[in-house]
Scaffold this motif. Sequence first.
Motif, PDB file in Angstrom:
ATOM      1  N   TYR A 165       0.736  -1.147  -0.123  1.00 38.96           N
ATOM      2  CA  TYR A 165       0.022   0.123  -0.003  1.00 38.96           C
ATOM      3  C   TYR A 165       0.932   0.978  -0.017  1.00 38.96           C
ATOM      4  N   LEU A 166       0.436   2.121  -0.802  1.00 38.47           N
ATOM      5  CA  LEU A 166       0.771   3.374  -0.546  1.00 38.47           C
ATOM      6  C   LEU A 166       0.187   4.076   0.654  1.00 38.47           C
ATOM      7  N   ILE A 167       0.845   4.720   1.625  1.00 37.86           N
ATOM      8  CA  ILE A 167       0.158   5.564   2.642  1.00 37.86           C
ATOM      9  C   ILE A 167       0.667   6.832   2.965  1.00 37.86           C
ATOM     10  N   SER A 168      -0.278   7.862   3.094  1.00 39.29           N
ATOM     11  CA  SER A 168      -0.134   9.367   3.097  1.00 39.29           C
ATOM     12  C   SER A 168      -1.351   9.868   4.016  1.00 39.29           C
ATOM     13  N   LYS A 169      -0.843  11.202   4.568  1.00 35.92           N
ATOM     14  CA  LYS A 169      -1.678  11.785   5.501  1.00 35.92           C
ATOM     15  C   LYS A 169      -3.190  11.981   4.725  1.00 35.92           C
ATOM     16  N   GLU A 170      -3.014  12.572   3.540  1.00 35.20           N
ATOM     17  CA  GLU A 170      -4.125  12.861   2.518  1.00 35.20           C
ATOM     18  C   GLU A 170      -3.977  12.295   1.139  1.00 35.20           C
ATOM     19  N   LYS A 171      -4.877  12.067   0.413  1.00 36.55           N
ATOM     20  CA  LYS A 171      -4.835  11.395  -0.794  1.00 36.55           C
ATOM     21  C   LYS A 171      -4.003  12.067  -1.873  1.00 36.55           C
ATOM     22  N   LEU A 182       9.077  11.008  -0.441  1.00 43.98           N
ATOM     23  CA  LEU A 182       9.033   9.777  -0.117  1.00 43.98           C
ATOM     24  C   LEU A 182       9.783   9.635   1.171  1.00 43.98           C
ATOM     25  N   ILE A 183       9.155   8.677   2.112  1.00 45.12           N
ATOM     26  CA  ILE A 183       9.931   8.195   3.558  1.00 45.12           C
ATOM     27  C   ILE A 183      10.260   6.734   3.362  1.00 45.12           C
ATOM     28  N   ASN A 184      11.611   6.516   3.484  1.00 46.13           N
ATOM     29  CA  ASN A 184      12.040   5.073   3.134  1.00 46.13           C
ATOM     30  C   ASN A 184      12.422   4.417   4.837  1.00 46.13           C
ATOM     31  N   ARG A 215      12.925   2.167  11.175  1.00 49.03           N
ATOM     32  CA  ARG A 215      11.588   1.253  11.655  1.00 49.03           C
ATOM     33  C   ARG A 215      10.533   1.493  10.882  1.00 49.03           C
ATOM     34  N   LEU A 216       9.875   0.537  10.672  1.00 47.12           N
ATOM     35  CA  LEU A 216       8.620   0.657   9.642  1.00 47.12           C
ATOM     36  C   LEU A 216       7.726   1.729  10.474  1.00 47.12           C
ATOM     37  N   GLU A 217       7.534   1.377  11.954  1.00 45.27           N
ATOM     38  CA  GLU A 217       6.417   1.968  12.787  1.00 45.27           C
ATOM     39  C   GLU A 217       6.966   3.561  12.901  1.00 45.27           C
ATOM     40  N   THR A 218       8.314   3.805  12.877  1.00 43.26           N
ATOM     41  CA  THR A 218       8.723   5.276  12.918  1.00 43.26           C
ATOM     42  C   THR A 218       8.302   5.770  11.311  1.00 43.26           C
ATOM     43  N   CYS A 219       8.460   4.979  10.349  1.00 46.84           N
ATOM     44  CA  CYS A 219       7.925   5.559   9.073  1.00 46.84           C
ATOM     45  C   CYS A 219       6.686   5.989   9.118  1.00 46.84           C
ATOM     46  N   LYS A 220       5.742   5.136   9.767  1.00 45.27           N
ATOM     47  CA  LYS A 220       4.282   5.316   9.907  1.00 45.27           C
ATOM     48  C   LYS A 220       4.143   6.831  10.628  1.00 45.27           C
ATOM     49  N   GLU A 221       4.744   6.857  11.641  1.00 49.45           N
ATOM     50  CA  GLU A 221       4.468   8.134  12.467  1.00 49.45           C
ATOM     51  C   GLU A 221       4.641   9.210  11.650  1.00 49.45           C
ATOM     52  N   MET A 222       5.665   9.277  11.018  1.00 52.94           N
ATOM     53  CA  MET A 222       6.310  10.580  10.079  1.00 52.94           C
ATOM     54  C   MET A 222       5.094  10.716   8.939  1.00 52.94           C
ATOM     55  N   VAL A 223       4.554   9.462   8.344  1.00 54.92           N
ATOM     56  CA  VAL A 223       3.716   9.883   7.494  1.00 54.92           C
ATOM     57  C   VAL A 223       2.331  10.338   8.015  1.00 54.92           C
ATOM     58  N   ASN A 225       2.223  12.643  10.326  1.00 50.80           N
ATOM     59  CA  ASN A 225       2.467  13.921  10.584  1.00 50.80           C
ATOM     60  C   ASN A 225       2.814  14.556   9.492  1.00 50.80           C
ATOM     61  N   ASP A 226       2.523  14.116   8.492  1.00 52.22           N
ATOM     62  CA  ASP A 226       2.772  14.546   6.991  1.00 52.22           C
ATOM     63  C   ASP A 226       3.750  15.249   6.693  1.00 52.22           C
ATOM     64  N   PHE A 227       4.841  14.279   6.944  1.00 53.78           N
ATOM     65  CA  PHE A 227       6.175  14.372   6.325  1.00 53.78           C
ATOM     66  C   PHE A 227       6.491  13.911   5.058  1.00 53.78           C
TER      67      PHE A 227
END
Length: 288
Positions: A165-171, A182-184, A215-223, A225-227
């Motif tokens: 899945y592509l995940i983001s704060k907004e569409k 992109l956040i890796n 970490r993947l969970e760190t990546c999700k938290e950044m997403v 918060n719209d980074f």
Amino acid sequence: MDQKDWTLMKTLYEERNMTRTALKLYVSQPSLSYRLKNLEDEFGVSLFFKTKKGIEFTSEGEYLVHYSKDMLKQLQNMKDTMSHMGKEVSGVLRIGVSSNFAQYVLPKVLKDFSKKYPNVRFNVQTGWSTQVIELLNNSSVHVGILRSKRGWQGEKVLLRKEPLYLISKEKLNMENLPDYRLINYSTDSSLKDSITSWWADQFSEPANIEMEVDRLETCKEMVKNDFGFAVVPEICLKKDDGLYQQPIYLKDGTTVNRETWLMYNQSFKNLTVVDRFVDHLKEWDDNY
């Protein structure tokens, strides 16, 4: 020599460092040095020597390391066989598991298995898929649950396929992804290859990598918060994450999936606990 000596030689060979070996074995460095000196005196040869980079082994030392590994393997096989000789399903099940599966799915799998067989204990080692393959090849684990089948010649069972899945704060406008950040995150090579192949199929421009996290969970938290956006396996997503979630596709319309495999050596199926666990996972479904 005894089991402690075999473990000592194996660990020193893996670490190539006296301090790390002592820490890993929970002994003092003087005690470790004393035991190694006794081994050299017992055989009348030098087993290793120190270099600027750490510890290197002599030919005699290399031979003793291989002997130690063989003896530890034989000892473990004997313990496994004896603990599973009775009709009751009991003993220790050794499992190697890819990190994401271990975090998001394995606890539920083991809990359900324990309800059926409460006398089974678990020895779990986690890591990237390449590390789990190594554990399988060394017979350090009975079964492996991992995301890539490369490097394994034994039994393989496909447990499931899950979309990326592509995940983001907004569409986001999928056609303009190179313009977004992109956040890796650190992950195994099989997932990296899948994401890289998908990107190359979709875009001629490189990704605009904003962050690299461990970490993947760190990546999700950044997403959250719209980074930026990220591409992640479905296994880590929840409906209440508050993220825009979009499966990714190749140009021909094929969903980009990730596979989860159960792998084991057929000989371990002779152990009742392994046989039951393999059957348990074959019945595994999306309820997990």
